[in-house]
Design a protein around this motif. Sequence first.
Motif, PDB file in Angstrom:
ATOM      1  N   GLU B   1       0.770  -1.245  -0.095  1.00 23.86           N
ATOM      2  CA  GLU B   1       0.043  -0.167   0.046  1.00 23.86           C
ATOM      3  C   GLU B   1       0.970   1.287  -0.078  1.00 23.86           C
ATOM      4  N   PRO B   2       0.804   2.365  -0.977  1.00 20.38           N
ATOM      5  CA  PRO B   2       1.685   3.219  -0.972  1.00 20.38           C
ATOM      6  C   PRO B   2       1.400   4.094   0.264  1.00 20.38           C
ATOM      7  N   GLU B   3       2.412   4.956   0.790  1.00 19.06           N
ATOM      8  CA  GLU B   3       2.405   5.710   1.922  1.00 19.06           C
ATOM      9  C   GLU B   3       2.830   7.078   1.784  1.00 19.06           C
ATOM     10  N   VAL B   4       2.587   7.768   2.794  1.00 19.09           N
ATOM     11  CA  VAL B   4       3.056   9.220   2.957  1.00 19.09           C
ATOM     12  C   VAL B   4       4.025   9.216   3.865  1.00 19.09           C
ATOM     13  N   THR B   5       5.212   9.508   3.376  1.00 16.37           N
ATOM     14  CA  THR B   5       6.449   9.467   4.477  1.00 16.37           C
ATOM     15  C   THR B   5       6.637  11.019   5.123  1.00 16.37           C
ATOM     16  N   GLN B   6       6.826  11.073   6.308  1.00 17.73           N
ATOM     17  CA  GLN B   6       7.372  12.262   7.088  1.00 17.73           C
ATOM     18  C   GLN B   6       8.387  12.119   7.855  1.00 17.73           C
ATOM     19  N   THR B   7       9.471  13.031   7.577  1.00 18.85           N
ATOM     20  CA  THR B   7      10.544  13.329   8.468  1.00 18.85           C
ATOM     21  C   THR B   7      10.816  14.698   9.017  1.00 18.85           C
ATOM     22  N   PRO B   8      11.429  14.643  10.222  1.00 22.44           N
ATOM     23  CA  PRO B   8      11.899  13.470  11.095  1.00 22.44           C
ATOM     24  C   PRO B   8      10.529  13.134  11.809  1.00 22.44           C
ATOM     25  N   SER B   9      10.710  12.105  12.478  1.00 22.64           N
ATOM     26  CA  SER B   9       9.534  11.678  13.412  1.00 22.64           C
ATOM     27  C   SER B   9       9.267  12.659  14.640  1.00 22.64           C
ATOM     28  N   HIS B  10      10.391  13.140  15.179  1.00 19.23           N
ATOM     29  CA  HIS B  10      10.443  13.735  16.454  1.00 19.23           C
ATOM     30  C   HIS B  10      11.480  15.021  16.269  1.00 19.23           C
ATOM     31  N   GLN B  11      11.124  16.315  16.222  1.00 21.64           N
ATOM     32  CA  GLN B  11      12.005  17.270  16.285  1.00 21.64           C
ATOM     33  C   GLN B  11      11.816  18.276  17.353  1.00 21.64           C
ATOM     34  N   VAL B  12      13.045  18.560  18.158  1.00 19.09           N
ATOM     35  CA  VAL B  12      13.093  19.605  19.294  1.00 19.09           C
ATOM     36  C   VAL B  12      13.734  21.044  18.824  1.00 19.09           C
ATOM     37  N   THR B  13      13.167  21.867  19.009  1.00 14.17           N
ATOM     38  CA  THR B  13      13.851  23.178  18.521  1.00 14.17           C
ATOM     39  C   THR B  13      13.823  24.167  19.731  1.00 14.17           C
ATOM     40  N   GLN B  14      14.596  25.325  19.467  1.00 11.07           N
ATOM     41  CA  GLN B  14      14.470  26.192  20.546  1.00 11.07           C
ATOM     42  C   GLN B  14      13.616  27.463  19.941  1.00 11.07           C
ATOM     43  N   MET B  15      12.621  27.940  20.657  1.00  6.78           N
ATOM     44  CA  MET B  15      11.949  29.028  20.463  1.00  6.78           C
ATOM     45  C   MET B  15      12.704  30.159  19.601  1.00  6.78           C
ATOM     46  N   GLY B  16      12.167  30.555  18.521  1.00  5.92           N
ATOM     47  CA  GLY B  16      12.507  31.699  17.479  1.00  5.92           C
ATOM     48  C   GLY B  16      13.285  31.044  16.542  1.00  5.92           C
ATOM     49  N   GLN B  17      13.597  29.869  16.679  1.00  6.76           N
ATOM     50  CA  GLN B  17      14.529  28.919  15.581  1.00  6.76           C
ATOM     51  C   GLN B  17      13.395  28.921  14.246  1.00  6.76           C
ATOM     52  N   GLU B  18      13.960  28.635  13.271  1.00  4.17           N
ATOM     53  CA  GLU B  18      13.083  28.020  11.943  1.00  4.17           C
ATOM     54  C   GLU B  18      13.176  26.603  11.996  1.00  4.17           C
ATOM     55  N   VAL B  19      11.964  25.997  11.564  1.00  2.00           N
ATOM     56  CA  VAL B  19      11.974  24.405  11.244  1.00  2.00           C
ATOM     57  C   VAL B  19      11.272  24.172  10.087  1.00  2.00           C
ATOM     58  N   ILE B  20      11.827  23.323   9.484  1.00  2.00           N
ATOM     59  CA  ILE B  20      11.251  22.721   8.201  1.00  2.00           C
ATOM     60  C   ILE B  20      10.835  21.190   8.560  1.00  2.00           C
ATOM     61  N   LEU B  21       9.576  20.971   8.246  1.00  2.00           N
ATOM     62  CA  LEU B  21       8.905  19.581   8.239  1.00  2.00           C
ATOM     63  C   LEU B  21       8.848  19.030   6.929  1.00  2.00           C
ATOM     64  N   ARG B  22       9.203  17.847   6.897  1.00  2.00           N
ATOM     65  CA  ARG B  22       9.372  17.293   5.357  1.00  2.00           C
ATOM     66  C   ARG B  22       8.262  16.072   5.253  1.00  2.00           C
ATOM     67  N   CYS B  23       7.670  16.147   3.959  1.00  2.00           N
ATOM     68  CA  CYS B  23       6.767  15.153   3.727  1.00  2.00           C
ATOM     69  C   CYS B  23       6.967  14.892   2.151  1.00  2.00           C
ATOM     70  N   VAL B  24       6.861  13.346   2.038  1.00  3.91           N
ATOM     71  CA  VAL B  24       6.884  12.866   0.687  1.00  3.91           C
ATOM     72  C   VAL B  24       5.517  12.122   0.443  1.00  3.91           C
ATOM     73  N   PRO B  25       4.484  12.768  -0.300  1.00  2.00           N
ATOM     74  CA  PRO B  25       3.311  12.413  -0.742  1.00  2.00           C
ATOM     75  C   PRO B  25       3.434  11.123  -1.588  1.00  2.00           C
ATOM     76  N   ILE B  26       2.272  10.418  -1.680  1.00  2.00           N
ATOM     77  CA  ILE B  26       2.256   9.471  -2.630  1.00  2.00           C
ATOM     78  C   ILE B  26       2.124   9.921  -4.216  1.00  2.00           C
ATOM     79  N   SER B  27       3.018   9.334  -5.094  1.00  3.79           N
ATOM     80  CA  SER B  27       3.527   9.870  -6.170  1.00  3.79           C
ATOM     81  C   SER B  27       2.685  10.413  -7.147  1.00  3.79           C
ATOM     82  N   ASN B  28       1.378   9.746  -7.410  1.00  6.94           N
ATOM     83  CA  ASN B  28       0.470  10.183  -8.351  1.00  6.94           C
ATOM     84  C   ASN B  28      -0.618  11.174  -7.642  1.00  6.94           C
ATOM     85  N   HIS B  29      -0.677  11.447  -6.446  1.00  3.53           N
ATOM     86  CA  HIS B  29      -1.551  12.419  -5.894  1.00  3.53           C
ATOM     87  C   HIS B  29      -1.347  13.901  -6.328  1.00  3.53           C
ATOM     88  N   LEU B  30      -2.126  14.658  -6.196  1.00  2.00           N
ATOM     89  CA  LEU B  30      -2.066  15.980  -6.647  1.00  2.00           C
ATOM     90  C   LEU B  30      -2.511  17.131  -5.717  1.00  2.00           C
TER      91      LEU B  30
END
Lengths: 116, 113
Positions: B1-30
């Motif tokens: 079954e195709p999956e949506v993948t997210q990384t990282p599973s857990h992120q700790v950051t300090q207040m005021g910092q920038e964060v980027i959460l990543r996702c790889v959607p299912i390939s033929n989804h729009l």
Amino acid sequence: AQSVTQLDSHVSVSEGTPVLLRCNYSSSYSPSLFWYVQHPNKGLQLLLKYTSAATLVKGINGFEAEFKKSETSFHLTKPSAHMSDAAEYFCVVSAPPALTGNQFYFGTGTSLTVIP
Amino acid sequence: EPEVTQTPSHQVTQMGQEVILRCVPISNHLYFYWYRQILGQKVEFLVSFYNNEISEKSEIFDDQFSVERPDGSNFTLKIRSTKLEDSAMYFCASNDRDNYGYTFGSGTRLTVV
């Protein structure tokens, strides 16, 4: 507008007994309805969905739900609870995508406890 | 079954910092989405994305948030300057509108300290 009410925030059943998790919806259009399960520290897993086909929908792990338009309900049931069913369950409604951009509306969740 | 993948599973950051959460959607989804769930609260819609632009966003999705699909496979959520109240589980989802129903990723737990 679309909304979902999950009538019980917490349900506790004994292992081997039936499960009933209640959900009522409100929708201005013909809705699509879903049940998702979330185990501790895990993501959201689709259990089943209703999209205007058969009103009795069978899902994974022995769960099923019946769409009742007259009662605006979509209750989730399972004949016999298993310890692994202990989790948070979310009822979700979505209106037709052309009208809302396919946005989901979540209920507040029902926490299911299964007693050995 | 195709999956949506997210990384990282857990992120700790300090207040005021920038964060980027990543996702790889299912390939033929729009259609792509971000939701969040603050601990003990309901899952809330943040933003939907289609055809390389935002199609809908909620009140939560203010100027501190942005999304992009930089390379045709990843779908990212950026929080420019994190606040304590941004601590939550963030879920990515994708959908093929012809196959009604989202597929969610397993989430990224963001902790802002």
